[in-house]
Design an enzyme around this catalytic site. Structure first.
Site, PDB file in Angstrom:
ATOM      1  N   GLU A   1      -2.152  -7.133  20.228  1.00  0.00           N
ATOM      2  CA  GLU A   1      -3.392  -7.864  20.546  1.00  0.00           C
ATOM      3  C   GLU A   1      -4.205  -8.114  19.278  1.00  0.00           C
ATOM      4  O   GLU A   1      -4.875  -9.140  19.159  1.00  0.00           O
ATOM      5  CB  GLU A   1      -4.188  -7.090  21.613  1.00  0.00           C
ATOM      6  CG  GLU A   1      -3.495  -7.198  22.974  1.00  0.00           C
ATOM      7  CD  GLU A   1      -3.577  -5.959  23.835  1.00  0.00           C
ATOM      8  OE1 GLU A   1      -4.480  -5.136  23.652  1.00  0.00           O
ATOM      9  OE2 GLU A   1      -2.688  -5.810  24.711  1.00  0.00           O
TER      10      GLU A   1
ATOM     11  N   SER B   1       4.760  -1.547  29.145  1.00  0.00           N
ATOM     12  CA  SER B   1       4.906  -1.308  30.583  1.00  0.00           C
ATOM     13  C   SER B   1       5.641  -0.001  30.917  1.00  0.00           C
ATOM     14  O   SER B   1       6.397   0.075  31.888  1.00  0.00           O
ATOM     15  CB  SER B   1       5.573  -2.503  31.265  1.00  0.00           C
ATOM     16  OG  SER B   1       4.765  -3.659  31.110  1.00  0.00           O
TER      17      SER B   1
ATOM     18  N   ASN C   1      -3.183   4.102  24.907  1.00  0.00           N
ATOM     19  CA  ASN C   1      -4.068   3.066  24.368  1.00  0.00           C
ATOM     20  C   ASN C   1      -4.905   2.518  25.528  1.00  0.00           C
ATOM     21  O   ASN C   1      -4.397   1.773  26.359  1.00  0.00           O
ATOM     22  CB  ASN C   1      -3.219   1.959  23.734  1.00  0.00           C
ATOM     23  CG  ASN C   1      -4.058   0.781  23.279  1.00  0.00           C
ATOM     24  OD1 ASN C   1      -5.287   0.896  23.150  1.00  0.00           O
ATOM     25  ND2 ASN C   1      -3.410  -0.345  23.032  1.00  0.00           N
TER      26      ASN C   1
ATOM     27  N   HIS D   1      -1.586  -3.484  16.438  1.00  0.00           N
ATOM     28  CA  HIS D   1      -1.267  -3.723  17.847  1.00  0.00           C
ATOM     29  C   HIS D   1      -1.086  -5.224  18.072  1.00  0.00           C
ATOM     30  O   HIS D   1      -1.758  -6.040  17.444  1.00  0.00           O
ATOM     31  CB  HIS D   1      -2.379  -3.167  18.740  1.00  0.00           C
ATOM     32  CG  HIS D   1      -1.985  -3.163  20.175  1.00  0.00           C
ATOM     33  ND1 HIS D   1      -2.116  -4.271  20.970  1.00  0.00           N
ATOM     34  CD2 HIS D   1      -1.427  -2.195  20.955  1.00  0.00           C
ATOM     35  CE1 HIS D   1      -1.664  -3.982  22.188  1.00  0.00           C
ATOM     36  NE2 HIS D   1      -1.236  -2.735  22.198  1.00  0.00           N
TER      37      HIS D   1
ATOM     38  N   GLY E   1       1.828  -5.013  29.021  1.00  0.00           N
ATOM     39  CA  GLY E   1       0.914  -5.389  30.103  1.00  0.00           C
ATOM     40  C   GLY E   1       1.502  -6.368  31.096  1.00  0.00           C
ATOM     41  O   GLY E   1       0.790  -6.938  31.918  1.00  0.00           O
TER      42      GLY E   1
ATOM     43  N   GLU F   1       6.788  -2.265  20.067  1.00  0.00           N
ATOM     44  CA  GLU F   1       6.210  -2.784  21.298  1.00  0.00           C
ATOM     45  C   GLU F   1       6.532  -4.270  21.434  1.00  0.00           C
ATOM     46  O   GLU F   1       5.812  -5.124  20.886  1.00  0.00           O
ATOM     47  CB  GLU F   1       4.689  -2.620  21.285  1.00  0.00           C
ATOM     48  CG  GLU F   1       4.229  -1.189  21.147  1.00  0.00           C
ATOM     49  CD  GLU F   1       2.839  -1.006  21.767  1.00  0.00           C
ATOM     50  OE1 GLU F   1       2.747  -0.293  22.764  1.00  0.00           O
ATOM     51  OE2 GLU F   1       1.881  -1.605  21.260  1.00  0.00           O
TER      52      GLU F   1
ATOM     53  N   LYS G   1      -7.274   0.461  25.354  1.00  0.00           N
ATOM     54  CA  LYS G   1      -7.753  -0.904  25.054  1.00  0.00           C
ATOM     55  C   LYS G   1      -9.263  -0.988  25.326  1.00  0.00           C
ATOM     56  O   LYS G   1      -9.966  -0.004  25.163  1.00  0.00           O
ATOM     57  CB  LYS G   1      -6.973  -1.944  25.852  1.00  0.00           C
ATOM     58  CG  LYS G   1      -5.464  -1.715  25.799  1.00  0.00           C
ATOM     59  CD  LYS G   1      -4.680  -2.883  26.314  1.00  0.00           C
ATOM     60  CE  LYS G   1      -3.231  -2.494  26.502  1.00  0.00           C
ATOM     61  NZ  LYS G   1      -2.328  -3.597  26.372  1.00  0.00           N
TER      62      LYS G   1
HETATM   63  C1  PEP Z   1      -0.081  -1.172  24.793  1.00  0.00           C
HETATM   64  O1  PEP Z   1      -1.198  -1.645  24.962  1.00  0.00           O
HETATM   65  O2  PEP Z   1       0.211  -0.694  23.684  1.00  0.00           O
HETATM   66  C2  PEP Z   1       0.868  -1.183  25.905  1.00  0.00           C
HETATM   67  C3  PEP Z   1       2.093  -0.803  25.689  1.00  0.00           C
HETATM   68  O3  PEP Z   1       0.389  -1.612  27.132  1.00  0.00           O
HETATM   69  P1  PEP Z   1       1.131  -1.470  28.564  1.00  0.00           P
HETATM   70  O4  PEP Z   1       1.685  -0.062  28.655  1.00  0.00           O
HETATM   71  O5  PEP Z   1       0.060  -1.725  29.567  1.00  0.00           O
HETATM   72  O6  PEP Z   1       2.231  -2.481  28.579  1.00  0.00           O
END
Ligand code: PEP
Length: 249
Positions: free
Chosen positions: A98, A212, A12, A96, A172, A166, A14
Site C-alpha cells: 500500500e 489473506s 498489520n 508495504h 486483502g 506479499e 493498517k
Molecule cells: C497485509 O496488509 O500485509 C496483508 C497481508 O493483509 P491481508 O492479510 O488482509 O491480506
C-alpha cells in the site's frame, strides 16, 4: 537439520482500530496461549503505538507501519526511526504494497528508509511482492529480486531484517497464494540471497508470507520449508490471530 529461523508472525492493523477495539485485540493476545517459539509483533496506526506498547504484554513487540529516511526536519506528517526508538518501539514495516502502490514509494526510497531505520537500531519488516499482471506475465521473480536488490545495495547487515513476501494480488483479497506458490517464491528468493548477498544471510534471514492468511490456511502454509512466518492484515484484528501465531506449534 532443524529450521534455524524462529517463526515470526506480524499483525498489520493498517489504518484500523480505536482504543476500544485495540483493548479487545490486546486482551485476546495478552490472555492468549501464544507459542514461545513464535516472535510476535503487532503494528497499529502510528497514533496508537505508545498505547499498544504500554498495554501489550512484553512477549508482544510493536511495529510502526512506516517511517521516514532521516532523523528529523521539515517533513510534515512524517515520523522518524529515532522517534520510534525514543518511545520504545522496536520494529517498523517498510515497503508495504500500500505504501508502494497507493503512496507511490519507489524501491530506492524504501531502500533508503530501511538503511536509515537499521542504522538507528530499529528492526525492519521489509515487504516485497508482485502485482497480478506481473505474475501473469511471468515476472514474479524479476520483480521480487529487483525489490530485494534495492535493499541489498543499501545495507550490509541483515540481522535485523525480516523479508515479507506479499503478492499484491493476495493482500486483502481473500486469494491466498497456495502453499506451493509461496514456497516456490521463498525458495527462489533464498537462492537469490545466497548468490547475491551471502549463504549465511540466506540461511538466517526469515522470509515470511503475507496475503489473506487466516486460521484456515495458516498451518499448511507454515509447513513449507521456506515459509518462516506471516505478515497478517485483516485476520490480525480478529481472535483467530492467536491460531495463526500458533500455526507451527
Ligand atoms: C497485509 O496488509 O500485509 C496483508 C497481508 O493483509 P491481508 O492479510 O488482509 O491480506
Amino acid at each position: 537439520m532443524a529450521n534455524p529461523r524462529k517463526f515470526f508472525v506480524g499483525g498489520n492493523w493498517k489504518m484500523n482500530g480505536d482504543k476500544a477495539s485495540i483493548d479487545g485485540i490486546l486482551q485476546c493476545l495478552n490472555d492468549g496461549d501464544l507459542s514461545a517459539n513464535t516472535e510476535v509483533v503487532v503494528s497499529p496506526p502510528a497514533i496508537y503505538l505508545g498505547y499498544v506498547k504500554q498495554n501489550a504484554k512484553n512477549n508482544i513487540s510493536v511495529a510502526a507501519q512506516n517511517c521516514y529516511k532521516v532523523p528529523k526536519g521539515a517533513f510534515t506528517g512524517e515520523i522518524s526511526p529515532a522517534m520510534l526508538k525514543d518511545v520504545g518501539i522496536e520494529w517498523v514495516i517498510l515497503g508495504h504494497s500500500e505504501r508502494r502502490h497507493v503512496f507511490g514509494e519507489t524501491d530506492d526510497l524504501i531502500a533508503q528508509k530501511v538503511a536509515h531505520a537499521l542504522s538507528v537500531g530499529i528492526k525492519v519488516i521489509a515487504c516485497i511482492g508482485e502485482k497480478l499482471e506481473e505474475r501473469e506475465a511471468g515476472h514474479t521473480e524479476e520483480v521480487v529480486f529487483r525489490q530485494t536488490k534495492a535493499i541489498a545495495d543499501a545495507i550490509t547487515d541483515w540481522t535485523n531484517v525480516v523479508v515479507a513476501y506479499e503478492p499484491v494480488w493476495a493482500i486483502g483479497t481473500g486469494k491466498t497464494a497456495t502453499p506451493q506458490q509461496a514456497q516456490d517464491v521463498h525458495d527462489s528468493l533464498r537462492k537469490w540471497m545466497s548468490e547475491n548477498i551471502s549463504p549465511a544471510v540466506a540461511t538466517s534471514t526469515r522470509i515470511i508470507y503475507g496475503g489473506s492468511v487466516n486460521a484456515g490456511n495458516c498451518r499448511e502454509l507454515a509447513g513449507q520449508a521456506d515459509v518462516d512466518g506471516f505478515l497478517v492484515g485483516g485476520a490480525s484484528l480478529k481472535p483467530e490471530f492467536v491460531q495463526i501465531i500458533n500455526a507451527r506449534r
